[in-house]
Design a protein around this motif. Sequence first.
Motif, PDB file in Angstrom:
ATOM      1  N   SER A  42       0.842  -1.195   0.000  1.00  0.00           N
ATOM      2  CA  SER A  42       0.000   0.000   0.000  1.00  0.00           C
ATOM      3  C   SER A  42       0.878   1.246   0.000  1.00  0.00           C
ATOM      4  CB  SER A  42      -0.923   0.003   1.219  1.00  0.00           C
ATOM      5  OG  SER A  42      -0.167   0.051   2.423  1.00  0.00           O
TER       6      SER A  42
ATOM      7  N   GLY B 230      -3.960   6.176   4.811  1.00  0.00           N
ATOM      8  CA  GLY B 230      -5.193   5.452   4.595  1.00  0.00           C
ATOM      9  C   GLY B 230      -5.034   4.199   3.763  1.00  0.00           C
ATOM     10  N   SER B 231      -3.823   3.983   3.250  1.00  0.00           N
ATOM     11  CA  SER B 231      -3.544   2.789   2.430  1.00  0.00           C
ATOM     12  C   SER B 231      -4.611   2.580   1.366  1.00  0.00           C
ATOM     13  CB  SER B 231      -3.431   1.547   3.321  1.00  0.00           C
ATOM     14  OG  SER B 231      -2.377   1.697   4.251  1.00  0.00           O
ATOM     15  N   GLN B 232      -5.015   3.685   0.711  1.00  0.00           N
ATOM     16  CA  GLN B 232      -6.108   3.591  -0.261  1.00  0.00           C
ATOM     17  C   GLN B 232      -5.670   3.016  -1.600  1.00  0.00           C
ATOM     18  OE1 GLN B 232      -8.013   7.461  -0.556  1.00  0.00           O
ATOM     19  NE2 GLN B 232      -9.403   6.951   1.110  1.00  0.00           N
ATOM     20  N   TRP B 233      -4.385   3.036  -1.875  1.00  0.00           N
ATOM     21  CA  TRP B 233      -3.907   2.489  -3.153  1.00  0.00           C
ATOM     22  C   TRP B 233      -2.968   1.335  -2.851  1.00  0.00           C
ATOM     23  CZ3 TRP B 233       0.703   1.593  -5.723  1.00  0.00           C
ATOM     24  CH2 TRP B 233       0.603   1.343  -7.097  1.00  0.00           C
TER      25      TRP B 233
ATOM     26  N   ARG C 286      -2.879   8.830  -1.603  1.00  0.00           N
ATOM     27  CA  ARG C 286      -3.292  10.163  -1.170  1.00  0.00           C
ATOM     28  C   ARG C 286      -2.136  11.156  -1.250  1.00  0.00           C
ATOM     29  NH1 ARG C 286      -6.820   9.225   4.370  1.00  0.00           N
ATOM     30  NH2 ARG C 286      -8.773   8.579   3.366  1.00  0.00           N
TER      31      ARG C 286
END
Length: 373
Positions: free
Chosen positions: A253, A257-260, A301
Amino acid sequence: MGRPAKAKINLDALRHNYRIARQLSGNGQVMAVVKADAYSHGATACASALAYIASGFAVACIEEALELRAAGIKQPILLLEGFFEPSELAMIDRYRLDTVIHHQHQIDALVAHPLSHPVRIWLKMDSGMGRVGFSPDAYRAAWEQLSGLSCVKDIVLMSHFACADEAESNHAQQQLVTFNAYTRDLPGERSFCNSAGLVALKEARGDWSRPGLLLYGVSPFTEAPHGIESKIQPVMELSSAIISIKDIPVGSSVGYGSQWMAGRPTRLGVVAIGYADGYPRHAVSGTPVSINGCRVPLVGRVSMDMLTVDLTDVPNVQIGDRAILWGPDLAISEVAQKADTIPYQLLCNLNRVPVQYEGAYMPDLVNSDGAGA
């Protein structure tokens, strides 16, 4: 030296865009809008660069006007919001500023505190914007009251478009009909057009136009193109540099937020710029960044001081290579769309980034008494 983020401002492009605006205006004059520090391009630098050709400059408030006067700008300067307190009238008088009048309390202040020098008033009608301005029904009475004051030398009839950038809307045409109906037999010059109106509504161009975004080389239209995009030149290039490169495995990640998460072995680059500099925090993964002439996608992010990009498909990138966030090779409107915002906000939010100028100021002409042609 130091952090590599910077904004490069091309003053030759600024002058080119002003000349485009002047061509569009026909026989009208062009009031260059340099409020909000010229949309972060530097108000004094931009006004100085335009001083020998500009008909005048428009700002939001008297503080911005005084900054231009202190820099030697002699052209007319218009206060777009007028004055906020009667005490400002002394400075309007001293520095020979034009002022918008949009409310009865401003007329009352002018009556109570007459100026020693005649002033040009821009009388604003709310023809459908819904912000400031006299209602159409009250406009004539305001004009009559102002025209009876000895300190008022001219009254420019003024309004502002709400939807001139929306091709599918007829709201701008309705505003123009309203404005013309209620000012038909009033004498005086007229001013309606912002950047979008100047391009899209030839019938509304009038005696004075007030372009802002167009001058900085950004189209005011977010959807259907109007042909102006190929004529204007972006004035700002926002850039930084790659400060870290690393290889990450599948499933790793990136960012808060480890969004990707990496769907393949990924070569990750870190660029020294973030939302504290004005780059939009909500730019989504996939937003383009230009490095060595190649587009690479933002991933994860945006952080306060850094953002990350996927370099997997451009293996020759090295630490120190420049990363272009927007500019001539990457339209700011595209970045704005990816961040669900508008170019105005991206430009005005610019912060902390050193600004460098290209193109001559022509300072020998800044103090010219002429208002420009």
